[in-house]
Design an enzyme around this catalytic site. Structure first.
Site, mmCIF file in Angstrom:
data_model
loop_
_atom_site.group_PDB
_atom_site.id
_atom_site.type_symbol
_atom_site.label_atom_id
_atom_site.label_comp_id
_atom_site.label_asym_id
_atom_site.label_seq_id
_atom_site.Cartn_x
_atom_site.Cartn_y
_atom_site.Cartn_z
ATOM 1 C CD GLU A 153 4.652 -89.091 -27.371
ATOM 2 O OE1 GLU A 153 5.222 -89.933 -28.063
ATOM 3 O OE2 GLU A 153 3.520 -88.653 -27.639
ATOM 4 C CD GLU A 260 0.111 -83.640 -27.923
ATOM 5 O OE1 GLU A 260 -0.297 -84.692 -28.443
ATOM 6 O OE2 GLU A 260 1.312 -83.316 -27.873
HETATM 7 C C1 XIL Z 1 0.480 -86.275 -34.330
HETATM 8 C C2 XIL Z 1 -0.160 -85.417 -35.423
HETATM 9 O O1 XIL Z 1 -1.404 -84.962 -34.975
HETATM 10 C C3 XIL Z 1 -0.315 -86.225 -36.688
HETATM 11 O O2 XIL Z 1 -0.768 -85.401 -37.751
HETATM 12 C C4 XIL Z 1 1.017 -86.872 -37.067
HETATM 13 O O3 XIL Z 1 0.833 -87.708 -38.163
HETATM 14 C C5 XIL Z 1 1.581 -87.666 -35.897
HETATM 15 O O4 XIL Z 1 1.691 -86.835 -34.774
HETATM 16 N N1 XIL Z 1 1.460 -86.872 -29.367
HETATM 17 C C6 XIL Z 1 2.147 -85.745 -29.815
HETATM 18 C C7 XIL Z 1 1.814 -85.149 -31.121
HETATM 19 O O5 XIL Z 1 2.960 -85.186 -29.055
HETATM 20 O O6 XIL Z 1 2.924 -84.570 -31.741
HETATM 21 C C8 XIL Z 1 1.163 -86.164 -32.051
HETATM 22 O O7 XIL Z 1 0.735 -85.475 -33.209
HETATM 23 C C9 XIL Z 1 0.019 -86.873 -31.352
HETATM 24 C C10 XIL Z 1 0.506 -87.625 -30.141
#
Ligand code: XIL
Length: 373
Positions: A153, A260
């Site tokens: 990101e 994701e």
């Molecule tokens: C999220 C996790 O799922 C949560 O448990 C945590 O509190 C915050 O992070 N993009 C990403 C992930 O790259 O690392 C994130 O994961 C969700 C959004």
């Protein structure tokens, strides 16, 4: 051999390769597609039912939180590998590949990286800490993980602004990204190195991503692939943009992954996945289950997505879901607390209509076994 019998021979060979159920649909997600199928997990402490589901359906896992900078180096030089080591050995014992996540992110990153006494760290100090973090962590997992999300990101979500204004940027500058990839390759020449982000399928974000890719390539920075996070919402899946992004990133000579994936069904204001964002708590609309009509719509939209992935399975190397089942999804907590249903299995571990829909997408020529003409 005539064209027809070649075709049926290839079909028979193909069917014998994949387990099929009585109706002829593949019996598992991992048997159904030509790409790897992953799930995000927090720890190896899961129930027997969850473990059975994971091993029957998935080939890969991504540590959801335990490999983020805050988890691995909460204070300078004190590395804490307990949870991540346990997760990696669980994966090894069970034949799952690990896609490690993530070396550098502006979230889940302790402030000490950027501090020097009461002052902001100098470029040299921040670079030294960044390289040391990457060197230690990547060396620790060398040979045990398949890939790293090196930078997560870094692209700005603000229209007209290229890179996100983070402390990595203010302390080091734009080349923190290139330096991170170089350090990772040095520590593990065999691990694949990815850039991972959300909303990069949309045109403006896609252009910024292409700019970053070309900047890195022009400097011979080792970049192997792009992860499109895929945090989408019901009735708002940007299929055309997703297709354009898959084609564009692949055309740069890179692997493309959906890293994701989830399909949020409870309305929220924000699009994408800014993990730092919070919303004032809305109602918990579906505490006792999702109406069948919505389950059907979700199934339909998952089907459309996997038809697209199938069509481009020569370009997509992996699709990872952000969680194993609805009960394990971060969307039950973010951006406010609510009961959510974003994945293919319910919190009772039963398959949802969305799973059936994804398994029913017919194999296509892009499986590469059938003659292309
Ligand atoms: C999220 C996790 O799922 C949560 O448990 C945590 O509190 C915050 O992070 N993009 C990403 C992930 O790259 O690392 C994130 O994961 C969700 C959004």
């Amino acid at each position: 051999m005539g064209h027809h019998s070649i075709h049926s021979t290839v079909c028979a060979a193909l069917l014998s390769l994949i387990a099929v159920d009585a109706l002829g649909a593949p019996a598992s997600l991992k048997a159904a597609y030509g790409f790897a199928i992953g799930a995000a997990m927090n720890s190896p402490q899961i129930s027997q039912g969850e473990k059975a589901l994971l091993l029957a359906q998935f080939t890969n896992l991504t540590p959801e939180n335990c490999m983020k900078p805050k988890a691995l180096q909460p204070t300078e030089a004190k590395f804490t590998f307990e949870t991540s080591d346990a997760l990696v050995s669980f994966a090894q014992q069970n034949g799952l590949k690990v896609n490690a996540h993530t070396l550098l992110w502006h979230e889940a990153c302790p402030d000490w990286f950027f501090q020097d006494g009461g002052h902001p760290a100098s470029r040299e100090l921040a670079l030294k800490r960044m390289r040391n973090h990457i060197q230690t962590v990547v060396t620790h997992f060398r040979g045990k993980v398949t890939s790293w999300d090196v930078v997560n990101e870094a692209i700005s979500q603000t229209p007209g602004e290229y890179l996100r204004k983070t402390k990595w940027m203010s302390c080091i500058g734009e080349d923190f990204i290139a330096e991170a990839f170089r350090a990772a390759r040095e520590a593990d020449p065999a691990a694949e190195l990815y850039y991972n982000d959300y909303s990069i399928e949309y045109r403006e974000q896609r252009e910024k991503t292409l700019r970053l890719i070309r900047y890195l390539k022009a400097r011979n920075v080792p970049l192997d692939g792009i992860g499109i996070q895929g945090h989408w919402q019901l009735d708002q899946v940007p299929l055309t943009s997703i297709e354009e992004a898959i084609i564009a990133f692949h055309a740069e000579g890179l692997k493309v992954m959906i890293t994701e994936l989830d399909l949020d069904v409870v309305p929220r204001k924000i699009t994408g996945a800014n993990a730092g964002h919070k919303e004032s708590a809305g109602a918990d609309r579906y505490p006792n289950g999702l109406p069948p009509e919505m389950l059907r719509r979700q199934a339909e939209q998952y089907r459309a997505l996997f038809e697209l992935f199938r069509k481009h399975s020569d370009k997509i190397s992996r699709v990872t879901f952000w969680g194993l089942h609805d009960g394990a999804s971060w969307l039950n907590h973010w951006p406010y607390k609510r009961t959510n249903y974003p994945l293919l299995w319910g919190r009772d571990l039963q398959p949802k209509p969305a799973l059936q829909a994804v398994l029913a997408v017919p194999p296509s020529r892009s499986l590469d076994l059938l003659p292309k003409n």
